[in-house]
Motif scaffolding. Structure first.
Motif, mmCIF file in Angstrom:
data_model
loop_
_atom_site.group_PDB
_atom_site.id
_atom_site.type_symbol
_atom_site.label_atom_id
_atom_site.label_comp_id
_atom_site.label_asym_id
_atom_site.label_seq_id
_atom_site.Cartn_x
_atom_site.Cartn_y
_atom_site.Cartn_z
ATOM 1 N N ALA A 4 -43.893 27.239 -11.911
ATOM 2 C CA ALA A 4 -43.628 26.239 -10.869
ATOM 3 C C ALA A 4 -42.855 25.059 -11.444
ATOM 4 C CB ALA A 4 -44.936 25.738 -10.262
ATOM 5 N N LEU A 5 -42.044 24.455 -10.585
ATOM 6 C CA LEU A 5 -41.387 23.204 -10.958
ATOM 7 C C LEU A 5 -42.450 22.118 -11.068
ATOM 8 C CD1 LEU A 5 -38.378 23.419 -8.463
ATOM 9 C CD2 LEU A 5 -38.394 24.038 -10.905
ATOM 10 N N ARG A 54 -38.520 28.957 -6.017
ATOM 11 C CA ARG A 54 -37.805 27.714 -6.364
ATOM 12 C C ARG A 54 -37.701 27.576 -7.879
ATOM 13 N NH1 ARG A 54 -40.591 25.809 -1.841
ATOM 14 N NH2 ARG A 54 -42.271 24.839 -3.045
ATOM 15 N N TYR A 55 -38.802 27.853 -8.574
ATOM 16 C CA TYR A 55 -38.781 27.805 -10.039
ATOM 17 C C TYR A 55 -37.753 28.801 -10.579
ATOM 18 C CZ TYR A 55 -40.015 28.574 -14.889
ATOM 19 O OH TYR A 55 -39.936 28.716 -16.248
ATOM 20 N N LYS A 80 -34.073 27.700 -10.200
ATOM 21 C CA LYS A 80 -33.692 26.669 -11.192
ATOM 22 C C LYS A 80 -33.566 27.283 -12.585
ATOM 23 C CE LYS A 80 -33.802 22.706 -8.881
ATOM 24 N NZ LYS A 80 -32.807 21.659 -8.940
ATOM 25 N N ASP A 98 -40.908 21.073 -16.032
ATOM 26 C CA ASP A 98 -41.049 22.321 -15.289
ATOM 27 C C ASP A 98 -41.630 23.374 -16.223
ATOM 28 O OD1 ASP A 98 -39.804 21.059 -13.138
ATOM 29 O OD2 ASP A 98 -37.823 21.879 -13.638
ATOM 30 N N HIS A 156 -49.235 24.401 -6.529
ATOM 31 C CA HIS A 156 -49.439 25.734 -7.109
ATOM 32 C C HIS A 156 -50.869 25.856 -7.636
ATOM 33 C CE1 HIS A 156 -49.119 29.270 -9.648
ATOM 34 N NE2 HIS A 156 -49.442 28.523 -10.683
ATOM 35 N N LEU A 185 -33.632 23.795 -15.252
ATOM 36 C CA LEU A 185 -35.032 23.373 -15.341
ATOM 37 C C LEU A 185 -35.119 22.019 -16.047
ATOM 38 C CD1 LEU A 185 -36.887 26.659 -16.376
ATOM 39 C CD2 LEU A 185 -36.954 25.516 -14.153
ATOM 40 N N ASP A 222 -43.866 20.925 -7.896
ATOM 41 C CA ASP A 222 -44.688 21.907 -7.182
ATOM 42 C C ASP A 222 -45.982 22.244 -7.911
ATOM 43 O OD1 ASP A 222 -42.932 22.289 -5.024
ATOM 44 O OD2 ASP A 222 -41.782 23.821 -6.111
ATOM 45 N N TRP A 223 -46.123 21.813 -9.148
ATOM 46 C CA TRP A 223 -47.262 22.238 -9.957
ATOM 47 C C TRP A 223 -48.617 21.903 -9.329
ATOM 48 C CZ3 TRP A 223 -47.002 25.892 -13.351
ATOM 49 C CH2 TRP A 223 -48.138 26.195 -14.106
ATOM 50 N N HIS A 249 -43.311 27.577 -16.256
ATOM 51 C CA HIS A 249 -43.557 28.825 -15.533
ATOM 52 C C HIS A 249 -44.967 28.802 -14.953
ATOM 53 C CE1 HIS A 249 -44.489 33.111 -15.092
ATOM 54 N NE2 HIS A 249 -43.189 33.275 -14.926
ATOM 55 N N TRP A 298 -42.752 29.838 -6.555
ATOM 56 C CA TRP A 298 -42.207 30.673 -7.632
ATOM 57 C C TRP A 298 -40.709 30.879 -7.471
ATOM 58 C CZ3 TRP A 298 -41.381 32.846 -11.999
ATOM 59 C CH2 TRP A 298 -40.675 34.038 -12.108
#
Length: 161
Positions: free
Chosen positions: A109-110, A91-92, A95, A105, A117, A101, A113-114, A107, A89
Motif C-alpha cells: 500500500a501507498l 494504486r500501489y 506507482k 510507501d 489497508h 513510489l 493508504d496504509w 508493499h 493494492w
C-alpha cells in the motif's frame, strides 16, 4: 481444435469463440487474484453468480497443484472490504510500475493508504479463508490477463471429487 487446460489464461478466447460461432456465456467475474502461480491460485471470484473465495487444492500424490479449486461464499461486507483493499493494492502497483513510489510507501500500500489497508486486513484475510470440509469443489477455466490491467474471467465446471 486443441483442448485448453483447466486454468489456462487465454486472452484471445472471446475472439476465437466468435470465429467458431461459439459463445462465451457462463463467464463470471474474478474480483481478485491474491496468489498467482502459472494461473490464479487464490482470490475472490463469482461462482454461480455469488462471490466466493477460491483456493486451488494441492495434490500430495502428484506433488503439484490440482485442477480442482475449493470455493466458499463470502458476505457482501467481505466483498466490499476485499474490493477496497484490492484498489489500494492496484494504486500501489501502478506507482511501483511507474517508478514513482515515495520513501514511506511499502508493499502492498501507498503511505496514504496504509492505515485503511491495516483496518481492512483482518476482514480480507477472513474472506479468503476456505473451509475445506464444507467447500464446494469445481474446476476453473480462466481467461484474461493479470497485467497491465487485472482483467480475468472464469468459467467453472463442477467436480465430482
Amino acid at each position: 481444435m486443441t483442448a485448453i487446460a483447466p486454468f489456462a489464461v487465454v486472452p484471445e478466447l472471446p475472439y476465437l469463440c466468435r470465429m467458431m460461432g461459439a459463445t462465451t456465456a457462463g463467464w463470471e467475474t474474478v474480483h481478485t487474484v491474491h496468489d498467482y502461480y502459472d494461473g490464479p491460485r487464490n482470490g475472490i471470484a463469482d461462482y454461480r453468480g455469488v462471490p466466493h473465495a477460491y483456493k486451488c487444492e494441492w495434490d500430495d500424490a502428484a506433488d503439484d497443484w490440482s485442477v480442482v479449486f475449493l470455493l466458499s461464499p463470502i458476505t457482501p461486507e467481505q466483498l466490499a472490504a476485499v474490493e477496497e483493499d484490492w484498489s489500494i493494492w492496484r494504486r500501489y502497483l501502478a506507482k511501483f510500475q511507474q517508478g514513482t513510489l515515495e520513501p514511506d510507501d511499502k508493499h502492498p500500500a501507498l503511505a496514504a493508504d496504509w492505515p485503511r489497508h491495516t483496518q481492512l486486513q483482518a476482514t480480507v484475510e477472513d474472506a479468503l479463508l476456505v473451509d475445506e470440509a464444507r467447500a464446494e469443489r469445481a474446476v476453473p477455466e480462466f481467461r484474461g490477463t493479470i497485467e497491465p490491467e487485472h482483467d480475468f474471467k472464469v468459467r467453472w465446471q463442477s467436480s465430482s471429487e
